[in-house]
Design an enzyme around this catalytic site. Structure first.
Site, PDB file in Angstrom:
ATOM      1  N   LYS A 118       0.822  -1.213   0.000  1.00 41.54           N
ATOM      2  CA  LYS A 118       0.000   0.000   0.000  1.00 41.54           C
ATOM      3  C   LYS A 118       0.847   1.250   0.000  1.00 41.54           C
ATOM      4  O   LYS A 118       0.468   2.261  -0.582  1.00 41.54           O
ATOM      5  CB  LYS A 118      -0.946   0.011   1.201  1.00 41.54           C
ATOM      6  CG  LYS A 118      -2.124  -0.919   1.035  1.00 41.54           C
ATOM      7  CD  LYS A 118      -3.177  -0.652   2.083  1.00 41.54           C
ATOM      8  CE  LYS A 118      -4.313  -1.648   1.954  1.00 41.54           C
ATOM      9  NZ  LYS A 118      -5.239  -1.561   3.097  1.00 41.54           N
ATOM     10  N   LYS A 200      -7.301 -13.052  -9.772  1.00 40.23           N
ATOM     11  CA  LYS A 200      -8.625 -13.042  -9.149  1.00 40.23           C
ATOM     12  C   LYS A 200      -9.417 -11.799  -9.562  1.00 40.23           C
ATOM     13  O   LYS A 200      -8.832 -10.776  -9.925  1.00 40.23           O
ATOM     14  CB  LYS A 200      -8.534 -13.202  -7.636  1.00 40.23           C
ATOM     15  CG  LYS A 200      -8.071 -12.014  -6.857  1.00 40.23           C
ATOM     16  CD  LYS A 200      -8.179 -12.324  -5.352  1.00 40.23           C
ATOM     17  CE  LYS A 200      -7.822 -11.099  -4.548  1.00 40.23           C
ATOM     18  NZ  LYS A 200      -7.823 -11.304  -3.109  1.00 40.23           N
ATOM     19  N   LYS A 203     -11.103  -5.172  -8.141  1.00 42.98           N
ATOM     20  CA  LYS A 203     -11.304  -3.819  -8.655  1.00 42.98           C
ATOM     21  C   LYS A 203     -10.029  -3.208  -9.187  1.00 42.98           C
ATOM     22  O   LYS A 203     -10.066  -2.313 -10.015  1.00 42.98           O
ATOM     23  CB  LYS A 203     -11.864  -2.925  -7.540  1.00 42.98           C
ATOM     24  CG  LYS A 203     -13.365  -2.970  -7.482  1.00 42.98           C
ATOM     25  CD  LYS A 203     -13.886  -2.021  -6.443  1.00 42.98           C
ATOM     26  CE  LYS A 203     -14.470  -0.768  -7.060  1.00 42.98           C
ATOM     27  NZ  LYS A 203     -15.150   0.061  -6.062  1.00 42.98           N
TER      28      LYS A 203
END
Ligand code: TRP
Length: 334
Positions: A118, A200, A203
């Site tokens: 992140k 997978k 978004k």
């Protein structure tokens, strides 16, 4: 209250308030949350405080929070049976997070792979919240004497940290916290991107909107996305790792119909790709229709929705304050 007096074990999990939910979230995680309600006392939290680690427009943020809450009700989380609430409406989360910060080492947080990822993605805003994110998550879980936490593999490291912090606190002060176990679903389908079926459904997928089916998509949008899904060059329907696109479609069909892959192959094994896609699309459309209706109904009554939020925050608060009293006593806080 039936909830508190039952001797069922406690399940706790959290979800980010991203608003719309896609088929991968639903079939992989949320449908499992729904099933767990039968055998456990379940507490599900929308982690709006965790979401503050990323900047967002405030009106847009409120909207997403409401939408996520409504969506969880729509997929079948029953806010009268389970506790479904907003994290920020129970102040004990922030309180315990501070205390647990003092029982967590910099070195432990430095090792968190999600923090590393992140902070690479948000180079202009590597705030302290991003770093202590897992401590707030530990507070969430430990406040409720949680036995099991249903989460995906990507959250395993955070759960390990929650366990370590709980044990550390208990060793110093005597048992206050229950040390939680991870619960990886036995069945939960792993739905892949329609455009890049090795990855997978997510978004952040580069495949764009065509790779994701949202639970709120109109039937024709679902049909068109599935029609354009990547398959392979041959034309035989079978389930294997060298046919990820076709296998993903079979997984979707099996999951929305709640049948096994064997049963799915018996039904669709001799189809052409075109017919396979049509069958999968119709099965998805049919499964999502009632969810969409419940979602629209839940979202349209804002007063009712926010009153359900408040009531449930009150139920959560009652449990959390009990734990906070114990923690404060152990620490000698007056
Ligand atoms: N970090 C989790 C995620 O990104 C969300 C979360 C916050 C959570 N608190 C939690 C999950 C407590 C389980 C238990 O998916």
């Amino acid at each position: 209250m039936a909830w508190a007096s039952s001797n069922k074990q406690i399940i706790y999990s959290g979800i980010q308030p991203t608003g719309v939910v896609h088929l991968g979230n639903y079939l992989g995680a949320l449908s499992n949350w729904v099933h767990l309600q039968t055998d456990y006392s379940c507490i599900y939290c929308i982690v709006d405080l965790h979401a503050l680690t990323v900047r967002m427009d405030s009106a847009e943020f409120s909207k997403k929070c409401r939408e996520t809450f409504a969506m969880l009700i729509a997929v079948g989380i029953d806010p009268a049976r389970s506790i479904l609430y907003m994290q920020s409406q129970v102040a004990a989360h922030s309180e315990l997070a501070w205390i647990l910060n003092c029982y967590t080492y910099m070195g432990e947080l430095n090792r968190m792979t999600q923090y590393k990822e992140k902070s690479q993605k948000n180079e202009d805003n590597i705030n302290a919240g991003l770093f202590t994110y897992p401590v707030l998550q530990a507070a969430d879980i430990l406040l409720y004497k949680t036995n099991f936490v249903p989460i995906g593999e990507d959250q395993r490291q955070h759960l390990e940290l929650s366990r370590d912090v709980a044990e550390r606190f208990n060793n110093v002060h005597g048992g206050v916290f229950v040390v939680p176990d991870i619960l990886i679903p036995r069945i939960g389908a792993r739905i892949k991107s329609l455009q890049d079926p090795e990855k997978k459904m997510s978004k952040s997928d580069k495949g764009g909107e065509g790779s994701i089916v949202y639970l709120t998509d109109e039937p024709d949008v679902i049909r068109s996305k599935i029609k354009k899904a990547v398959t392979d060059s041959d034309s035989k329907v079978s389930y294997s790792s060298d046919k990820p696109g076709v296998s993903n479609l079979l997984d979707i069909y099996a999951a929305v119909k709640r049948i096994s892959i064997e049963e799915t192959l018996a039904a669709l094994g001799s189809c052409s790709y075109g017919a396979l896609k049509e069958a999968v699309a119709e099965a998805a459309v049919a499964a999502l229709e009632p969810i969409k209706q419940r979602y629209a109904a839940a979202l349209s009554n804002k007063i009712q929705l926010e009153s359900t939020m408040r009531t449930n925050a009150g139920r959560a608060q009652a449990i959390a304050s009990g734990t906070m009293i114990q923690v404060r006593n152990k620490l000698g806080l007056l």
